[in-house]
Enzyme design. Sequence first.
Site, PDB file in Angstrom:
ATOM      1  N   GLY A  43      24.711  -6.004  16.442  1.00  0.00           N
ATOM      2  CA  GLY A  43      23.957  -6.475  17.609  1.00  0.00           C
ATOM      3  C   GLY A  43      23.501  -5.422  18.591  1.00  0.00           C
ATOM      4  CG  ASP A 102      25.152  -7.946  20.872  1.00  0.00           C
ATOM      5  OD1 ASP A 102      26.364  -7.977  21.163  1.00  0.00           O
ATOM      6  OD2 ASP A 102      24.688  -8.570  19.892  1.00  0.00           O
ATOM      7  CG  ASP A 105      30.157 -15.620  24.012  1.00  0.00           C
ATOM      8  OD1 ASP A 105      29.755 -16.263  24.985  1.00  0.00           O
ATOM      9  OD2 ASP A 105      30.420 -16.142  22.919  1.00  0.00           O
ATOM     10  N   GLY A 107      34.809 -12.397  25.158  1.00  0.00           N
ATOM     11  CA  GLY A 107      35.533 -11.174  25.494  1.00  0.00           C
ATOM     12  C   GLY A 107      36.451 -10.690  24.375  1.00  0.00           C
ATOM     13  CB  THR A 109      33.771  -8.437  20.442  1.00  0.00           C
ATOM     14  OG1 THR A 109      33.507  -9.604  19.664  1.00  0.00           O
ATOM     15  CG2 THR A 109      33.270  -7.213  19.716  1.00  0.00           C
ATOM     16  CG  LEU A 110      33.455  -5.665  25.161  1.00  0.00           C
ATOM     17  CD1 LEU A 110      33.088  -5.517  26.628  1.00  0.00           C
ATOM     18  CD2 LEU A 110      33.201  -4.359  24.425  1.00  0.00           C
ATOM     19  CE  LYS A 133      26.061 -16.105  25.490  1.00  0.00           C
ATOM     20  NZ  LYS A 133      26.266 -17.006  24.360  1.00  0.00           N
ATOM     21  CG  ASP A 161      22.581 -12.454  14.581  1.00  0.00           C
ATOM     22  OD1 ASP A 161      23.365 -11.989  15.429  1.00  0.00           O
ATOM     23  OD2 ASP A 161      22.965 -13.141  13.605  1.00  0.00           O
TER      24      ASP A 161
HETATM   25  P1  IMP Z   1      32.808 -12.254  22.114  1.00  0.00           P
HETATM   26  O1  IMP Z   1      33.769 -11.571  21.202  1.00  0.00           O
HETATM   27  O2  IMP Z   1      33.000 -13.753  22.136  1.00  0.00           O
HETATM   28  O3  IMP Z   1      32.691 -11.657  23.493  1.00  0.00           O
HETATM   29  O4  IMP Z   1      31.404 -12.153  21.411  1.00  0.00           O
HETATM   30  C1  IMP Z   1      30.701 -11.042  21.355  1.00  0.00           C
HETATM   31  C2  IMP Z   1      29.838 -11.050  20.113  1.00  0.00           C
HETATM   32  O5  IMP Z   1      29.373 -12.360  19.760  1.00  0.00           O
HETATM   33  C3  IMP Z   1      28.619 -10.231  20.381  1.00  0.00           C
HETATM   34  O6  IMP Z   1      28.800  -8.934  19.870  1.00  0.00           O
HETATM   35  C4  IMP Z   1      27.513 -10.962  19.648  1.00  0.00           C
HETATM   36  O7  IMP Z   1      27.362 -10.434  18.361  1.00  0.00           O
HETATM   37  C5  IMP Z   1      27.984 -12.378  19.488  1.00  0.00           C
HETATM   38  N1  IMP Z   1      27.313 -13.287  20.450  1.00  0.00           N
HETATM   39  C6  IMP Z   1      27.853 -13.892  21.534  1.00  0.00           C
HETATM   40  N2  IMP Z   1      26.963 -14.648  22.190  1.00  0.00           N
HETATM   41  C7  IMP Z   1      25.799 -14.511  21.501  1.00  0.00           C
HETATM   42  C8  IMP Z   1      24.465 -15.052  21.701  1.00  0.00           C
HETATM   43  O8  IMP Z   1      24.160 -15.806  22.647  1.00  0.00           O
HETATM   44  N3  IMP Z   1      23.533 -14.685  20.769  1.00  0.00           N
HETATM   45  C9  IMP Z   1      23.804 -13.870  19.739  1.00  0.00           C
HETATM   46  N4  IMP Z   1      25.028 -13.325  19.515  1.00  0.00           N
HETATM   47  C10 IMP Z   1      26.014 -13.659  20.394  1.00  0.00           C
HETATM   48 MG    MG Z   2      27.808  -8.375  17.879  1.00  0.00          MG
END
Ligand code: IMP
Ligand code: MG
Length: 180
Positions: A43, A102, A105, A107, A109-110, A133, A161
């Site tokens: 992303g 990218d 969301d 959190g 992943t980070l 978000k 995507d």
């Molecule tokens: P987290 O681990 O929930 O913070 O998600 C982060 C990952 O989810 C990002 O690296 C994106 O690849 C994917 N992601 C989260 N929200 C979206 C979105 O609205 N559109 C596309 N990809 C998203």
């Molecule tokens: Mg991603």
Amino acid sequence: MRKFSIVPMFTEMQIAQRVDQVADDIAKDFKGQDLIMIGLLTGSFIFLADLMRAIHAHGLILQVDFMTVSSYGAATESSGIVKMLKDIHINVRDRPVLLVDDILDSGRTLQYTTTELLKKGPSLIKTCVLLDKPERRIMPVHADYVGFEVPDTFVVGYGLDYDGRYREVPAISRVEFHEE
Ligand code: IMP
Ligand code: MG
């Protein structure tokens, strides 16, 4: 697949202006330091490519590497489990790292990638995301540099995507799902 339409959110020009501002902040904060940027694939690749060139234009020299972790699969909701698919090759020991994704969301992943990188002994880790978000947060993480805050909607374009598509679109849009 559910029926949906694509609603514009940020134009190519709005993104370019904001990327330049964030790059200016980063170049000032890391002035004189030997920065390593780590992009989370897939992303972040378009954002990172623009960001690193904008950072260069603001006078900072850097190195780059990439990491791949699993998150969403083919859906718009995360499985909740993050796994390392590809690690970095560069040695980050005693060097400052800027982790770039990218979108922030839940959190997860980070949280996961920061924890994994810390084990490698960098002098510092800062995080940068194009989109944030905050309403969706599950883990207590924040990004040090944020392009735009967005509400709880699914967004695509500029690297993001929906089921592997729309990454190449220069603008950012939200996906509006319709009832069948
Ligand atoms: P987290 O681990 O929930 O913070 O998600 C982060 C990952 O989810 C990002 O690296 C994106 O690849 C994917 N992601 C989260 N929200 C979206 C979105 O609205 N559109 C596309 N990809 C998203
Ligand atoms: Mg991603």
